[in-house]
Write a protein that holds these residues in place. Sequence first.
Motif, mmCIF file in Angstrom:
data_model
loop_
_atom_site.group_PDB
_atom_site.id
_atom_site.type_symbol
_atom_site.label_atom_id
_atom_site.label_comp_id
_atom_site.label_asym_id
_atom_site.label_seq_id
_atom_site.Cartn_x
_atom_site.Cartn_y
_atom_site.Cartn_z
ATOM 1 N N GLU A 78 0.988 -1.212 0.116
ATOM 2 C CA GLU A 78 0.036 0.265 -0.011
ATOM 3 C C GLU A 78 0.771 1.218 -0.038
ATOM 4 O OE1 GLU A 78 -3.895 -1.545 2.583
ATOM 5 O OE2 GLU A 78 -2.339 -0.452 3.527
ATOM 6 N N PHE A 79 0.265 2.267 -0.653
ATOM 7 C CA PHE A 79 1.160 3.712 -0.561
ATOM 8 C C PHE A 79 0.191 4.711 0.117
ATOM 9 C CE2 PHE A 79 2.571 0.873 -4.222
ATOM 10 C CZ PHE A 79 3.993 0.929 -4.164
ATOM 11 N N ILE A 80 0.830 5.393 0.925
ATOM 12 C CA ILE A 80 0.102 6.763 1.694
ATOM 13 C C ILE A 80 1.050 7.710 1.455
ATOM 14 C CG2 ILE A 80 -0.554 7.573 3.734
ATOM 15 C CD1 ILE A 80 -0.801 4.621 4.709
ATOM 16 N N ALA A 93 -0.602 9.397 -4.469
ATOM 17 C CA ALA A 93 -0.009 8.340 -4.883
ATOM 18 C C ALA A 93 -1.189 7.859 -6.037
ATOM 19 C CB ALA A 93 0.068 7.227 -3.937
ATOM 20 N N LEU A 94 -0.820 7.838 -7.283
ATOM 21 C CA LEU A 94 -1.816 7.715 -8.228
ATOM 22 C C LEU A 94 -2.291 6.037 -8.286
ATOM 23 C CD1 LEU A 94 -0.233 9.576 -11.280
ATOM 24 C CD2 LEU A 94 -2.251 10.086 -9.702
ATOM 25 N N THR A 95 -1.264 5.406 -7.648
ATOM 26 C CA THR A 95 -1.552 3.865 -7.245
ATOM 27 C C THR A 95 -1.657 3.553 -5.967
ATOM 28 O OG1 THR A 95 -0.566 3.253 -9.220
ATOM 29 C CG2 THR A 95 -1.012 1.330 -7.844
ATOM 30 N N GLN A 96 -2.840 3.223 -5.403
ATOM 31 C CA GLN A 96 -3.007 3.088 -4.004
ATOM 32 C C GLN A 96 -2.465 1.880 -3.323
ATOM 33 O OE1 GLN A 96 -4.071 5.539 -2.160
ATOM 34 N NE2 GLN A 96 -4.456 7.082 -4.036
ATOM 35 N N LYS A 97 -2.745 0.859 -4.400
ATOM 36 C CA LYS A 97 -2.267 -0.657 -3.779
ATOM 37 C C LYS A 97 -1.767 -1.393 -4.987
ATOM 38 C CE LYS A 97 -5.739 -3.166 -2.312
ATOM 39 N NZ LYS A 97 -6.772 -3.395 -1.447
ATOM 40 N N VAL A 98 -0.878 -2.083 -4.862
ATOM 41 C CA VAL A 98 -0.430 -3.429 -5.656
ATOM 42 C C VAL A 98 -0.153 -4.493 -5.170
ATOM 43 C CG1 VAL A 98 0.614 -1.651 -7.246
ATOM 44 C CG2 VAL A 98 2.173 -2.779 -5.567
ATOM 45 N N GLN A 99 -0.369 -5.729 -5.848
ATOM 46 C CA GLN A 99 -0.243 -7.083 -5.359
ATOM 47 C C GLN A 99 0.855 -7.636 -6.312
ATOM 48 O OE1 GLN A 99 -4.048 -8.794 -5.125
ATOM 49 N NE2 GLN A 99 -3.991 -8.719 -3.129
ATOM 50 N N LEU A 100 1.857 -8.320 -5.701
ATOM 51 C CA LEU A 100 3.012 -8.782 -6.541
ATOM 52 C C LEU A 100 3.540 -9.971 -5.992
ATOM 53 C CD1 LEU A 100 6.176 -6.325 -6.159
ATOM 54 C CD2 LEU A 100 4.038 -6.262 -4.984
ATOM 55 N N HIS A 101 4.431 -10.737 -6.651
ATOM 56 C CA HIS A 101 5.332 -11.833 -6.176
ATOM 57 C C HIS A 101 6.740 -11.239 -5.737
ATOM 58 C CE1 HIS A 101 2.192 -14.521 -7.828
ATOM 59 N NE2 HIS A 101 2.372 -13.920 -9.038
ATOM 60 N N PRO A 102 7.122 -11.897 -4.680
ATOM 61 C CA PRO A 102 8.622 -11.471 -4.445
ATOM 62 C C PRO A 102 9.550 -11.656 -5.498
ATOM 63 C CG PRO A 102 7.798 -12.630 -2.365
ATOM 64 C CD PRO A 102 6.570 -12.681 -3.668
ATOM 65 N N GLY A 103 10.339 -10.699 -5.835
ATOM 66 C CA GLY A 103 11.265 -10.758 -7.108
ATOM 67 C C GLY A 103 10.516 -10.239 -8.210
ATOM 68 N N GLN A 104 9.332 -9.880 -8.228
ATOM 69 C CA GLN A 104 8.592 -9.272 -9.285
ATOM 70 C C GLN A 104 8.683 -8.004 -9.283
ATOM 71 O OE1 GLN A 104 4.574 -10.152 -9.474
ATOM 72 N NE2 GLN A 104 4.099 -8.793 -11.195
#
Length: 203
Positions: A78-80, A93-104
């Motif tokens: 999450e970004f604040i 923040a234009l992107t509030q939240k992202v989901q990703l894999h470790p290493g991605q």
Amino acid sequence: MSEKKQISENSKQQLEANNGKLVAKLCFAVLAMFGFGFAMVPLYDVFCEVTGINGRVVVKANSTDVDPIDESRIVTVEFITRIANGNDMSFQALTQKVQLHPGQMSEVAFKVKNPSQYKVFAQAIPSVSPGQASLYLNKTECFCFTQQELQGKEEVTYPMKFFLDQDLPESITLLTVSYTLYKVGSEQLASAATEDNQDVESI
């Protein structure tokens, strides 16, 4: 008559001397404010490095140094954004939240706007929660690395590229990355000092 004239000349000289001292003090005050603004960020970095407060982020200089992707796990980031006291700029923040894999590798963006008519210098200070996660958050590109210069009324979108180490503890499934934007310099201060100088000289 000559005695009165001498007194008048002495008073004029004293007034000019006082004005000169006042101008010098005003100039020194402006320089001190600029110096404090630019010194604030390095001092903050040293303080955080010594105390470990705010989860300072580890930076990898080479964007190719990315770990293999661990597709067995998904982590939410999450970004604040916050604005420091006394700062009239807008920051989001234009992107509030992202989901990703470790290493991605992932990329998000932040928008900053300077509403004033003066050029300003700004610095974004990051923090990470939980603090332990900062050891595994790697940025390859970020506007927070250096101070940013914005012209009057200018609006800029800044990218931020990052990835998470595969060694991120499995117990950490959520990271919160917070940025506080500080105004560390402005042409307005210099302009105000110049006007004060002119007012003093006209006395």
